[in-house]
Design a protein around this motif. Structure first.
Motif, short mmCIF file in Angstrom:
data_model
loop_
_atom_site.label_atom_id
_atom_site.label_comp_id
_atom_site.label_asym_id
_atom_site.label_seq_id
_atom_site.Cartn_x
_atom_site.Cartn_y
_atom_site.Cartn_z
N TYR A 276 0.86 -1.18 -0.15
CA TYR A 276 0.03 -0.16 -0.01
C TYR A 276 1.05 1.39 0.02
N VAL A 277 0.70 2.10 -1.02
CA VAL A 277 1.70 3.28 -1.12
C VAL A 277 0.63 4.80 -0.70
N LEU A 278 1.07 5.32 -0.14
CA LEU A 278 0.55 6.88 -0.23
C LEU A 278 1.43 7.83 -0.94
N LEU A 279 0.83 7.94 -2.19
CA LEU A 279 1.52 8.99 -3.01
C LEU A 279 1.00 10.35 -2.57
N ASP A 280 2.14 11.14 -2.04
CA ASP A 280 1.89 12.24 -1.31
C ASP A 280 2.47 13.75 -2.05
N VAL A 297 3.61 11.70 9.16
CA VAL A 297 4.76 10.94 9.85
C VAL A 297 4.24 10.20 10.84
N LYS A 298 3.24 10.53 11.62
CA LYS A 298 2.72 9.82 12.89
C LYS A 298 2.07 8.59 12.29
N LEU A 299 1.51 8.47 11.29
CA LEU A 299 0.80 7.42 10.53
C LEU A 299 1.70 6.56 9.97
N TYR A 300 2.78 7.14 9.31
CA TYR A 300 3.89 6.29 8.45
C TYR A 300 4.39 5.24 9.65
N ASN A 301 4.64 5.84 10.86
CA ASN A 301 5.28 5.17 11.74
C ASN A 301 4.31 4.21 12.46
N LYS A 302 3.06 4.46 12.30
CA LYS A 302 1.97 3.44 13.10
C LYS A 302 1.77 2.42 12.14
N TYR A 303 1.79 2.68 10.93
CA TYR A 303 1.49 1.58 9.79
C TYR A 303 2.52 0.96 8.92
N LYS A 304 3.67 1.69 9.15
CA LYS A 304 4.77 1.11 8.22
C LYS A 304 5.17 -0.52 8.32
N GLY A 305 4.83 -1.01 9.28
CA GLY A 305 5.19 -2.41 9.80
C GLY A 305 4.08 -3.24 8.99
N LYS A 306 2.87 -2.67 8.44
CA LYS A 306 1.78 -3.50 7.92
C LYS A 306 1.92 -3.38 6.28
N ASN A 307 3.09 -3.44 5.54
CA ASN A 307 2.99 -3.47 4.05
C ASN A 307 2.76 -2.18 3.60
N LEU A 374 -6.82 12.49 1.30
CA LEU A 374 -7.06 12.02 2.91
C LEU A 374 -6.17 12.95 3.79
N ARG A 375 -6.71 13.71 4.61
CA ARG A 375 -5.94 14.49 5.66
C ARG A 375 -6.39 14.29 7.09
N GLY A 376 -5.48 14.41 8.06
CA GLY A 376 -5.82 14.35 9.36
C GLY A 376 -6.58 12.87 9.67
N ASP A 377 -7.59 12.97 10.50
CA ASP A 377 -8.20 11.58 11.02
C ASP A 377 -8.82 10.84 9.66
N ASP A 378 -9.15 11.41 8.69
CA ASP A 378 -9.60 10.67 7.40
C ASP A 378 -8.48 9.83 6.99
N LEU A 379 -7.35 10.33 7.06
CA LEU A 379 -6.24 9.47 6.49
C LEU A 379 -6.14 8.14 7.48
N ASP A 380 -6.09 8.51 8.88
CA ASP A 380 -6.15 7.20 9.71
C ASP A 380 -7.01 6.37 9.66
N ALA A 381 -8.28 6.65 9.33
CA ALA A 381 -9.57 5.80 9.09
C ALA A 381 -9.44 5.08 7.85
N ALA A 382 -8.79 5.94 6.78
CA ALA A 382 -8.70 4.85 5.25
C ALA A 382 -7.54 3.68 5.75
N LEU A 383 -6.54 4.02 6.37
CA LEU A 383 -5.29 3.06 6.57
C LEU A 383 -5.90 1.99 7.47
N GLU A 384 -6.69 2.31 8.48
CA GLU A 384 -7.16 1.30 9.15
C GLU A 384 -8.17 0.44 8.55
N LYS A 385 -8.91 1.09 7.82
CA LYS A 385 -9.87 0.29 6.78
C LYS A 385 -9.10 -0.63 5.92
N TYR A 386 -8.04 -0.24 5.38
CA TYR A 386 -7.35 -1.35 4.41
C TYR A 386 -6.19 -1.88 5.11
#
Length: 390
Positions: A276-280, A297-307, A374-386
């Motif tokens: 999964y790639v976030l093209l930013d 940065v926060k979400l990258y560190n949170k999800y970088k271990g999940k592909n 996706l910004r803010g909490d919306d980005l976190d919600a999308a990453l959690e979904k996928y």
């Protein structure tokens, strides 16, 4: 959100004029006009700027010309006969009206219309033009949005610099802005669906799309327009624009590209396939981008271990390479960063039809675009979904 008199399809490709120009006529009246008094009319025909003038005689003035389709125009009232230069801001060589000018912005269209000026041109009454009636109606409906936007901007400005940099404050403001944008889109959508034959619906549709138009949202509204609008130059331009947007719509295969990283090494988007790639898309000179970076940065560190990873594409200038590198270091952007340092001509940004930044696209392991902007909490919600909850 300020005005509805905007350039036709500003965010979409514009086709050259193909239809036959037909005559228009303006008959105007100026109350309490003294001698000498002049009225100036400014509008565009294709790429040509037209400036016409009429002397007020016994309170009357007239204009005649021809246009192929409705165009935005401005009427300036010169009660003291100071000349057209008085109404052009010399700081803007494109002839932008001075803030002190008494001008009326309106739609110039084929046929006959009447303009009655009492105290000022800005408050003139226009009759004989359904398009201007429609515009007055829609602007009235959007006035509440304008008022709320002003209040929200004032609220943001009152916050301390520390608050403004706070992710919690940014997320809270983003929620409010999104609610306001949704309210505005609801008004525009209602107008478009209830006025399928009004040329203003084409303009409203462009505004509805915003800086990051979603073809899946826009195309059904376009399909509901009358055939008369669809075959107009503006309608065909809108169709061409929508077809172009399909290239990076949700569900489409993400277009591949290659740009150099900070060390000058070529990096392709396709090299990340399987993740999964976030093209930013961002830039060092973009305050909203820099404000959003801590969240990424926060979400990258949170999800970088999940592909999951991020690929940053900077719209910095060739002269701004040092600023780009400094921003990467200062903001702690540890993922891959690329750029051709061509500013808004960045080839990847043009490929993805990026009109404003920050902008992003979430791409799945198969290379399909599954979400965007996706910004803010919306980005976190999308990453959690996928990627799953952490």
């Amino acid at each position: 959100m300020k005005k509805l008199l905007f350039p036709v399809l500003a965010l979409l490709p514009v086709l050259s004029f193909a239809q036959t120009a037909k005559d228009f006529s303006i008959k105007g009246k100026v109350a309490n006009a003294t001698t000498p008094t002049k009225v100036y009319l400014v509008y565009n025909v294709g790429s040509n700027n037209v400036t016409d003038s009429s002397t007020v005689t016994n309170g009357d003035f007239t204009f005649k010309g021809a246009v192929a389709e409705p165009v935005t125009a401005t009427l300036f009232l010169d009660r003291k006969n100071l000349g057209f230069g008085k109404y052009v801001d010399i700081n803007f060589p494109d002839g932008r009206p001075s803030t002190s000018a008494d001008g009326l912005a309106f739609f110039l269209e084929q046929g006959n219309m009447n303009i009655a000026i009492k105290d000022s041109a800005a408050k003139a009454d226009i009759t004989g033009s359904q398009l201007n009636v429609d515009n007055k109606t829609l602007k009235g409906q959007l006035q509440t949005i304008t008022d709320k936007a002003r209040a929200l901007t004032a609220e943001a400005k009152k916050a301390s610099p520390e608050q403004q940099r706070s992710p919690a404050f940014q997320n809270a403001m983003q929620v409010k802005y999104k609610a306001l944008q949704a309210e505005q889109k609801g008004i525009l959508k209602n107008f478009i669906t209830t006025h399928p034959d009004s040329y203003l619906s084409l303009l409203a549709l462009s505004s509805y799309g915003g800086p990051s138009p979603d073809v899946n949202d826009l195309e059904p509204l376009y399909n509901g327009l009358s055939d008369k609008l669809k075959v107009s130059d503006g309608g065909r331009a809108m169709k061409a624009g929508l077809d172009g947007l399909k290239v990076t719509a949700i569900g489409a295969t993400a277009p591949d590209f290659t740009q150099n990283d900070v060390n000058g090494k070529p990096v392709s988007l396709s090299s990340f396939k399987g993740k999964y790639v976030l093209l930013d898309f961002w830039a060092s000179w973009c305050p909203p981008c820099r404000q959003e970076n801590p969240n990424v940065v926060k979400l990258y560190n949170k999800y970088k271990g999940k592909n999951f990873t991020v690929l940053g594409v900077s719209l910095d200038k060739n002269t701004g390479r040092a600023d780009w590198l400094a921003a990467i270091k200062n903001d702690g952007l540890t993922w891959t960063q690329v750029s051709d340092l061509q500013y808004w001509n960045n080839l990847a940004a043009k490929l993805y039809n990026v009109q404003s930044i920050p902008a992003n696209f979430l791409i799945d392991p198969q290379g399909k675009i599954v979400a965007r902007d996706l910004r803010g909490d919306d980005l976190d919600a999308a990453l959690e979904k996928y990627l799953g909850k952490i």
